[in-house]
Design a protein around this motif. Structure first.
Motif, short mmCIF file in Angstrom:
data_model
loop_
_atom_site.label_atom_id
_atom_site.label_comp_id
_atom_site.label_asym_id
_atom_site.label_seq_id
_atom_site.Cartn_x
_atom_site.Cartn_y
_atom_site.Cartn_z
N TYR A 293 0.80 -1.22 0.00
CA TYR A 293 0.00 0.00 0.00
C TYR A 293 0.83 1.27 0.00
O TYR A 293 1.96 1.31 0.47
CB TYR A 293 -0.93 -0.01 1.22
CG TYR A 293 -1.82 -1.22 1.26
CD1 TYR A 293 -2.88 -1.36 0.36
CD2 TYR A 293 -1.58 -2.25 2.16
CE1 TYR A 293 -3.68 -2.49 0.37
CE2 TYR A 293 -2.38 -3.38 2.18
CZ TYR A 293 -3.42 -3.50 1.28
OH TYR A 293 -4.21 -4.62 1.28
N GLN B 181 0.10 5.69 -1.68
CA GLN B 181 -0.69 6.44 -2.66
C GLN B 181 0.24 7.27 -3.52
O GLN B 181 0.51 6.93 -4.67
CB GLN B 181 -1.75 7.32 -1.99
CG GLN B 181 -2.72 7.91 -3.00
CD GLN B 181 -3.97 8.47 -2.34
OE1 GLN B 181 -4.38 8.04 -1.28
NE2 GLN B 181 -4.58 9.45 -2.98
N SER B 182 0.80 8.34 -2.96
CA SER B 182 1.70 9.16 -3.77
C SER B 182 2.95 8.38 -4.17
O SER B 182 3.51 8.59 -5.25
CB SER B 182 2.09 10.42 -3.01
OG SER B 182 2.76 10.09 -1.80
N ASN C 295 1.10 2.02 -5.07
CA ASN C 295 0.65 0.76 -4.48
C ASN C 295 0.71 -0.32 -5.55
O ASN C 295 0.84 -0.04 -6.74
CB ASN C 295 -0.74 0.89 -3.86
CG ASN C 295 -1.79 1.40 -4.85
OD1 ASN C 295 -1.70 1.18 -6.05
ND2 ASN C 295 -2.80 2.09 -4.35
N LYS D 191 1.15 4.95 -9.14
CA LYS D 191 1.22 6.04 -8.18
C LYS D 191 -0.11 6.79 -8.17
O LYS D 191 -0.83 6.82 -9.17
CB LYS D 191 2.36 7.00 -8.55
CG LYS D 191 3.74 6.40 -8.42
CD LYS D 191 4.82 7.42 -8.73
CE LYS D 191 6.20 6.82 -8.57
NZ LYS D 191 7.28 7.78 -8.87
N ASN D 192 -0.42 7.37 -7.04
CA ASN D 192 -1.64 8.18 -6.88
C ASN D 192 -2.90 7.38 -7.20
O ASN D 192 -3.90 7.93 -7.67
CB ASN D 192 -1.56 9.43 -7.76
CG ASN D 192 -0.38 10.31 -7.41
OD1 ASN D 192 -0.17 10.65 -6.24
ND2 ASN D 192 0.43 10.65 -8.41
N ARG D 193 -2.87 6.09 -6.96
CA ARG D 193 -4.05 5.25 -7.16
C ARG D 193 -4.70 4.98 -5.81
O ARG D 193 -4.03 4.55 -4.87
CB ARG D 193 -3.67 3.92 -7.83
CG ARG D 193 -4.85 2.96 -8.00
CD ARG D 193 -4.47 1.73 -8.82
NE ARG D 193 -3.38 0.96 -8.22
CZ ARG D 193 -2.90 -0.16 -8.75
NH1 ARG D 193 -3.42 -0.65 -9.88
NH2 ARG D 193 -1.90 -0.81 -8.17
N LEU D 194 -5.99 5.22 -5.71
CA LEU D 194 -6.70 4.95 -4.48
C LEU D 194 -6.73 3.44 -4.22
O LEU D 194 -6.78 2.64 -5.16
CB LEU D 194 -8.13 5.47 -4.55
CG LEU D 194 -8.30 6.99 -4.69
CD1 LEU D 194 -9.77 7.35 -4.83
CD2 LEU D 194 -7.68 7.72 -3.50
N THR D 195 -6.70 3.07 -2.94
CA THR D 195 -6.73 1.65 -2.60
C THR D 195 -7.99 0.99 -3.12
O THR D 195 -7.96 -0.16 -3.59
CB THR D 195 -6.64 1.48 -1.07
OG1 THR D 195 -5.43 2.10 -0.60
CG2 THR D 195 -6.62 0.01 -0.69
N ASP E 218 -9.59 1.70 -5.82
CA ASP E 218 -9.41 1.45 -7.25
C ASP E 218 -8.49 0.25 -7.48
O ASP E 218 -8.71 -0.55 -8.40
CB ASP E 218 -8.83 2.69 -7.93
CG ASP E 218 -9.80 3.86 -7.93
OD1 ASP E 218 -11.02 3.62 -7.81
OD2 ASP E 218 -9.34 5.02 -8.03
#
Length: 337
Positions: A165, A167-168, A171, A194-198, A200
């Motif tokens: 996990y 985000q920036s 993950n 990068k910058n992908r919500l968990t 998603d």
């Protein structure tokens, strides 16, 4: 040298630059590279990258682990032209030189260690114990899993998922098939972003699971999940909103790395007990590229900095998968017995 400071250099040649240590290399770069900024730059048409007219050419035999020096990191960037178009590289090894005969090569090989020979004659960076997956060989472990007859018409395969996990900083998840008969893992799919919500990431993971479950006839009860144990709230999210029961992965870094390398080395019967599909490009890059950080000459269990600014998430998902599932399936067998 103060005689160079203030000059505008159009071409700087650094011969045998790797003979300098990392600090000395950085000192040269800090003082000289800025002098090329005054010459101007242009934009690449196809990717918009800014390229200086002033050039630096480094001619040298590689020394030290690749990520341990500024010159090594430049070389690593040149190996990825899509991400770093301002860098290029070429190699002129023993096979490129018509004056070096096979007989001379073999004779010289006997006079030095294999590591020194490969460094001097084939320009291979020395690992010096810093490569994380030291036993992973692209020529040995990358395969086309779709062509494996041993995985077809089966109803006893496991699917083991590892999740990491962030985000920036990114993950990732990886999906491996486990063949209990051969005691072998086949990494078939994985994504890093990068910058992908968990949320998603979980949605993408479930779609990939459905595709692979149907393709390889994996029973639902044979799908096992392991996740980063430092993020219990995200493991809970997977269970509540996505009906995925993700176990906390075993997180002993040294033992996990050792287990991966042992399985890459394999056994006399099968040669290796981990393989990866050729489609997993970023996973392969991270497995090949990751090195341990050195502090004052001491190798740690933390990662050196990646030129693509990942945290080598695919190393962690592989570690969670193999080390944790090895423990899990052994425990399950004992309970059944």
């Amino acid at each position: 040298n103060t005689r160079i400071v203030g000059k505008a250099l159009t071409l700087l040649i650094l011969d045998e630059f790797w003979l300098l240590n990392a600090n000395e290399q950085q000192e040269v770069i800090n003082k000289i590279i800025p002098t090329q900024a005054t010459i101007g730059a242009y934009k690449e048409k196809h990717n918009g990258a800014t390229i200086k007219y002033g050039k630096v050419a480094i001619f040298s035999t590689p020394r030290n682990p690749k990520l341990a020096t500024p010159a090594g990191r430049m070389f690593a960037k040149a190996e990825h032209p899509n991400e770093f178009p301002e860098y290029i590289y070429s190699k002129y090894d023993a096979d490129s030189n018509p004056l070096i005969t096979p007989e001379v090569l073999e004779a010289d090989r006997q006079l030095m260690t294999e590591a020194d020979f490969m460094q001097e004659y084939y320009l291979i960076f020395p690992d010096e114990g810093t490569r994380v997956l030291r036993s992973f060989k692209e020529s040995k472990h990358i395969i086309n899993i779709d062509k494996l007859e041993t995985l077809k018409n089966r109803d006893d395969l496991y699917m083991v998922i590892g999740t990491d996990y962030g985000q920036s900083d990114g993950n990732a998840y990886s999906i491996a098939l486990y063949d209990e008969i051969r005691d072998c893992y086949y990494f078939t799919k994985g994504t890093y972003a990068k910058n992908r919500l968990t949320r998603d990431m979980y949605s993408e993971l479930q779609k990939d699971i459905q595709i692979l479950q149907s393709k390889f006839n994996v029973a639902t009860e044979n799908i096992i999940y392991f996740g980063d144990p430092s993020a219990p709230e995200l493991l809970k999210l997977a269970y509540i909103d996505f009906n995925m029961h993700i176990f906390k992965a075993k997180n002993d870094r040294k033992e996990g790395f050792d287990r991966l390398n042992e399985r890459f080395e394999g056994n006399p019967k099968y040669g290796s007990t981990i393989y990866i599909d050729e489609s997993c490009k970023e996973m392969i890059r991270q497995w090949s590229f990751a090195q341990f950080k050195q502090i004052n000459g001491t190798v740690t269990v933390n990662y050196a900095r990646d030129i693509l600014e990942t945290h080598f998430e695919f190393i962690d998902t592989a570690r969670y998968t193999v080390y944790s599932f090895d423990k899990f399936i052994r425990k399950t067998k004992i309970i059944v017995a």
